[in-house]
Design an enzyme around this catalytic site. Structure first.
Site: not given
Ligand code: NOJ
Length: 538
Positions: A37, A41, A45, A216, A279
């Site tokens: 940080d 806060d 960041d 993701d 992912e």
């Molecule tokens: C995978 C991410 O690593 C996780 O943290 C997230 O909650 C879900 N995808 C939804 O985007």
């Protein structure tokens, strides 16, 4: 298991003449809320990240992947994006981002962003429009369906965090799909305008100079919502969470996903030297197709099975053999032992095994992705019930699914709030067993000092960063393997047990986790409990 020792060199997998940076670099994952940080806060960041880049250079990593910092109502802590081309004020500004990126590049660090393509926030202006009326031009940017005649959702799918995968919208009288929380409506990549807008968002960051993306939850990019219900999972137990009570035969890994990834890859490849990481949760059979038959999809599709492999030498060796055997020509492995979603490796394998685990991660063939804090031996924090933040834990308390224990702030110093912030951090500070980074830095025998030496060795030795892999049978509880690139050879010896183990290999010790092994060659090695030693067998 294939023993490649006696193969003529020509039949051994050859190291590429010039490997790509994303093959040799260690990628370090930053969870920005908890890294540093800078404005008091209690939340990390971008300027905070910039201020800690020298620590990452000292650690020796080659790239950082930063979890989302885009504008977001933070219902899922940034994985609910309300503007794909901005910075949430809590993390700073676009100017802060540009400064941090330039500072990273000046230091030779690549920067990888998190791209969240399968759902936006319900507060994204696109969704606000989409839900305004059935004939809104953005209606089809999300996935809307009528209720069944009895008013129930179009199918039985359960959301990843345990709630229903469909949310009723009173205004327009339809359900929308949400694979995660109802505040994360699923984007419809079958709509060409949405697809173009999302690819433009990638270009926005590539134009600014980012070196790639971690994409993701990509497995959900093309759900077959009209294909029917999910069947029950016969192997389900409640501890797996409600979502796993079904087999995701229609929502995950549908054929259209590959087309989406191909488009993302084309955009990525239109810029020089960028990387696309997926992912890609699933089995080996699920993951391999994400390389693409022509290696035209993800450079690095994650294969997460090491996260759930029992911490035993035989199970881990078997994992590696099966992974290596399944990889098609030209496919490069990725290695993961931790991230912001899963119990810390020091807790899964045991604190005493943390160095062995780090050695494994950094000496296998493939690109290691190191989660922030694992270089300090961080274990899971215990979070008092009144400090719980994770929506998953709040929804299904007590199942141990909550991710807060692995998201606590980096303990940089022994000072107030661990040097992370001048204010009370958003999650409680948790110190790893060996103490803060500053404390470990002054101790040559610490986990951090070991991590630095290990990464330096990996950078120095092509055998580790590019070489082929050969397992050596050495008895129970130990993993012994050779890494070799041309004339460069190393043997890695890991003791996964709490008892001494003899291994029938010798050589000159190069690196050790605990007691000083000296520089003199030894004829064979007796490993102490929980010890790892890397030998130069020459
Ligand atoms: C995978 C991410 O690593 C996780 O943290 C997230 O909650 C879900 N995808 C939804 O985007």
């Amino acid at each position: 298991m294939t023993d490649t020792t006696d193969m003529p060199a020509a039949t051994r997998p050859a190291a590429q003449a010039t490997p790509a940076w994303w093959q040799t670099a260690v990628i370090y994952q930053i969870y920005p809320r908890s890294f540093q940080d800078s404005d008091g806060d209690g939340i990390g960041d971008l300027a905070g990240i910039e201020s800690r880049l020298d620590e990452l250079v000292a650690l020796g990593v080659g790239a950082i992947w930063i979890s989302p910092f885009f504008p977001s109502p933070m219902v899922d802590f940034g994985y609910d994006v309300s503007d794909y081309c901005g910075v949430d004020p809590m993390f700073g500004t676009l100017a802060d981002f540009d400064r941090m990126l330039a500072a990273a590049h000046t230091r030779g660090l690549k920067v990888i962003l998190d791209f969240v393509p399968c759902h936006s926030s319900h507060e994204h202006p696109w969704f606000v429009e989409s839900r305004a009326s059935r004939d809104n031009p953005k209606r089809d940017w999300y996935i809307w369906r009528d209720a069944k005649p009895d008013g129930s959702p179009p199918n039985n799918w359960i959301g990843e965090f345990g709630g229903p995968a469909w949310t009723w919208d009173d205004t327009t009288g339809q359900y929308y799909l949400n694979v995660f929380l109802s505040e994360q409506p699923a984007l419809n990549w079958a709509n060409p305008d949405l697809r173009a807008a999302m690819l433009d968002a990638m270009r926005f960051w590539l134009d600014r100079g980012v070196d790639g993306f971690r994409v993701d939850a990509i497995i959900f990019a093309a759900p077959d919502v009209d294909g029917g219900d999910h069947p029950p999972n016969p192997d389900w137990i409640p501890a797996m969470g409600l979502a796993r009570s079904q087999l995701q035969t229609r929502s995950a890994h549908q054929p259209g996903v590959f087309d989406v990834v191909r488009d993302m890859r084309r955009v990525t490849d239109s810029y020089p030297d960028r990387v696309l990481i997926g992912e890609t949760s699933g089995t080996l059979d699920d993951v391999i197709p994400y390389y693409g038959a022509d290696m035209d999809l993800f450079h690095l599709p994650f294969y997460f099975a090491m996260l759930s492999t029992p911490w035993r030498a035989d199970a881990l060796a078997d994992f590696i053999v099966r992974y290596e055997a399944a990889l098609p020509e030209g496919a490069w492995p990725t290695l993961v032992l931790g991230n912001h979603d899963i119990s810390r490796i020091a807790s899964r394998a045991g604190v005493a095994q943390a160095r062995v685990a780090l050695t494994l991660l950094l000496t296998l063939r493939g690109t290691p992705v190191l989660y922030q804090g694992d270089e300090l031996g961080m274990d899971n924090a215990s979070i008092p019930p009144d400090r719980v933040q994770d929506p998953w834990e709040r929804r299904v308390p007590g199942l141990g699914l909550g991710r807060d224990p692995v998201r606590t702030p980096m303990p940089w110093t022994d000072g107030d709030n661990g040097g992370f912030s001048t204010a009370e951090p958003w999650l409680p500070l948790h110190l790893p067993p060996e103490g803060s980074a500053a404390r470990q830095e002054t101790d040559p025998g610490s986990m951090l000092s070991f991590a630095r030496r290990l990464i330096a060795l990996r950078r120095d030795r092509p055998a580790l960063s590019q070489g082929d892999y050969r397992q050596i049978d050495a008895g129970p509880d130990v993993m012994v393997y050779e890494r070799r690139c041309g004339d460069d050879r190393l043997v890695v010896c890991l003791n996964l047990s709490d008892a001494p183990r003899a291994v029938p290999v010798g050589g000159r010790p190069l690196l050790w986790t605990h007691k000083d092994r000296g520089a003199a060659a030894i004829p064979s090695l007796g490993l102490d409990p929980h010890e790892a030693v890397i030998l130069d067998p020459a």
